[in-house]
Design a protein around this motif. Structure first.
Motif, PDB file in Angstrom:
ATOM      1  N   ARG A  15       0.825  -1.210   0.000  1.00  5.34           N
ATOM      2  CA  ARG A  15       0.000   0.000   0.000  1.00  5.34           C
ATOM      3  C   ARG A  15       0.858   1.258   0.000  1.00  5.34           C
ATOM      4  O   ARG A  15       0.501   2.251  -0.643  1.00  5.34           O
ATOM      5  CB  ARG A  15      -0.933  -0.014   1.214  1.00  5.34           C
ATOM      6  N   MET A  16       1.970   1.245   0.723  1.00  2.88           N
ATOM      7  CA  MET A  16       2.837   2.412   0.729  1.00  2.88           C
ATOM      8  C   MET A  16       3.449   2.643  -0.650  1.00  2.88           C
ATOM      9  O   MET A  16       3.489   3.776  -1.145  1.00  2.88           O
ATOM     10  CB  MET A  16       3.933   2.254   1.787  1.00  2.88           C
ATOM     11  N   VAL A  17       3.909   1.567  -1.276  1.00  2.00           N
ATOM     12  CA  VAL A  17       4.494   1.692  -2.613  1.00  2.00           C
ATOM     13  C   VAL A  17       3.445   2.168  -3.611  1.00  2.00           C
ATOM     14  O   VAL A  17       3.697   3.069  -4.431  1.00  2.00           O
ATOM     15  CB  VAL A  17       5.104   0.352  -3.062  1.00  2.00           C
ATOM     16  N   ALA A  18       2.240   1.574  -3.554  1.00  2.00           N
ATOM     17  CA  ALA A  18       1.181   1.955  -4.476  1.00  2.00           C
ATOM     18  C   ALA A  18       0.767   3.414  -4.269  1.00  2.00           C
ATOM     19  O   ALA A  18       0.562   4.158  -5.244  1.00  2.00           O
ATOM     20  CB  ALA A  18      -0.025   1.031  -4.290  1.00  2.00           C
ATOM     21  N   THR A  19       0.659   3.824  -3.014  1.00  2.00           N
ATOM     22  CA  THR A  19       0.282   5.210  -2.725  1.00  2.00           C
ATOM     23  C   THR A  19       1.326   6.186  -3.250  1.00  2.00           C
ATOM     24  O   THR A  19       0.992   7.205  -3.867  1.00  2.00           O
ATOM     25  CB  THR A  19       0.099   5.418  -1.212  1.00  2.00           C
ATOM     26  N   MET A  20       2.605   5.874  -3.018  1.00  2.00           N
ATOM     27  CA  MET A  20       3.658   6.756  -3.500  1.00  2.00           C
ATOM     28  C   MET A  20       3.686   6.814  -5.021  1.00  2.00           C
ATOM     29  O   MET A  20       3.924   7.869  -5.618  1.00  2.00           O
ATOM     30  CB  MET A  20       5.008   6.292  -2.956  1.00  2.00           C
ATOM     31  N   ALA A  21       3.442   5.663  -5.671  1.00  2.69           N
ATOM     32  CA  ALA A  21       3.425   5.643  -7.137  1.00  2.69           C
ATOM     33  C   ALA A  21       2.266   6.477  -7.682  1.00  2.69           C
ATOM     34  O   ALA A  21       2.437   7.276  -8.616  1.00  2.69           O
ATOM     35  CB  ALA A  21       3.318   4.200  -7.628  1.00  2.69           C
ATOM     36  N   LEU A  22       1.093   6.311  -7.082  1.00  2.00           N
ATOM     37  CA  LEU A  22      -0.069   7.083  -7.529  1.00  2.00           C
ATOM     38  C   LEU A  22       0.123   8.575  -7.270  1.00  2.00           C
ATOM     39  O   LEU A  22      -0.219   9.412  -8.106  1.00  2.00           O
ATOM     40  CB  LEU A  22      -1.323   6.582  -6.823  1.00  2.00           C
TER      41      LEU A  22
END
Length: 305
Positions: A15-22
């Motif tokens: 979730r942290m990686v996805a949030t940062m990517a988005l």
């Protein structure tokens, strides 16, 4: 995440990686949108970079200053330091700085962009209300935020919303007062300001929803990690229940002053409802959800702890 003995959480990492990517995509679109709206590309980059540097390098100091907190030595707060020492030894992680905020709002939070610069802060309100075993559970929760590095991610994720909010307010003021001063002679600057407001508002909403969703999950993850590290999920549940109940007795003025730090607190100073849009905008999951998870962990441990 950092190599500690806190329970790993792959879901949190994803979730942290996805949030940062988005947010990275939103960030690029934000800059392009502001340039297309008529702002100088150098001005946009200067504003964004300035906010980013301040947020990244000074977030811990700003948080402590805003909360009226200060770092304390083992001599000044021996019990608090002893608990943090014990938890860090159990988790096999570096000891962060320890601070106390002089407010009756019963809470705790962690700040700092990495383990070397991390600070764990407890308020005088929580120190006065909790038993040592409950305080240990709460501090374990906060230390898990540091170990999972989600404090750094939330700090970085939050800065885009801060920039967007700043530009939205600045654009509205410019459009209102600037256009009024020139009458109808030249509306181009006002139109540019309104376009900047529109772009910034959209970016603020998107970044707000993304960071709030991540914030709710990180709190559940920290509860799990703290419960397994201490082996006493009921102590964390007891602290959560006690703090949430006592929050109603704290003067509203004090709660309002603490509210901007809700995303980093152990439990929010203000809880704005449980369902619908309130749940979507909340920084924390409902207390019932957190207590249910802790009860399930307690049953799984088979200790009744």
């Amino acid at each position: 995440m950092a190599r500690s003995r806190f329970l790993p959480d792959r879901g949190l990492t994803v979730r942290m990686v996805a949030t940062m990517a988005l947010l990275g995509v939103v960030y690029v679109a934000f800059v392009i949108g502001l340039v297309l709206a008529g702002l100088s590309v150098w001005l946009v980059l200067l504003i964004v970079a300035g906010f980013a540097l301040v947020q990244y390098f000074a977030s811990d100091k700003l948080a402590l200053y805003s909360m009226g907190a200060r770092e304390v030595t083992p001599h000044e707060a021996p019990q608090l330091h002893a608990i943090v020492d014990r938890l860090c030894a159990m988790a096999d992680m570096p000891k962060p700085k320890v601070a106390i905020a002089r407010t009756d709002v019963p809470n705790a939070f962690a700040t700092g962009r990495d383990e070397k610069r991390a600070v764990v802060c407890a308020t005088t309100g929580i120190l006065r209300r909790l038993e040592p075993v409950e305080l240990e559970a709460v501090l374990a929760h906060e230390l898990s935020h540091v170990a999972h590095r989600d404090v750094m991610v939330m700090t970085i994720a939050g800065f885009l919303g801060v920039v967007a909010g700043f530009l939205t307010q600045a654009g509205l003021r410019f459009a209102a007062f600037g256009a009024a001063g020139r009458g109808n002679r030249d509306n181009n600057p006002a139109l540019v300001a309104l376009l900047v407001v529109a772009v910034s508002a959209v970016v603020w909403v998107v970044s707000f929803l993304l960071t709030r969703a991540l914030s709710r999950y990180r709190e559940l993850s920290a509860d799990r990690a703290a419960a397994f590290l201490t082996g006493r999920p009921s102590a964390l549940g007891s602290a959560l229940t006690k703090i949430s109940g006592d929050m109603a007795r704290v003067p509203t003025r004090d709660l309002r002053q603490a509210e901007p730090f809700n995303a980093f607190f152990f439990t929010p100073a203000f809880a704005h409802g449980q369902g619908g849009l309130a749940a979507l905008f909340s920084t924390h999951p409902p207390i019932e959800r957190r207590l249910t998870q802790l009860a399930e962990i307690s049953r799984g441990l088979g200790s009744g702890a």
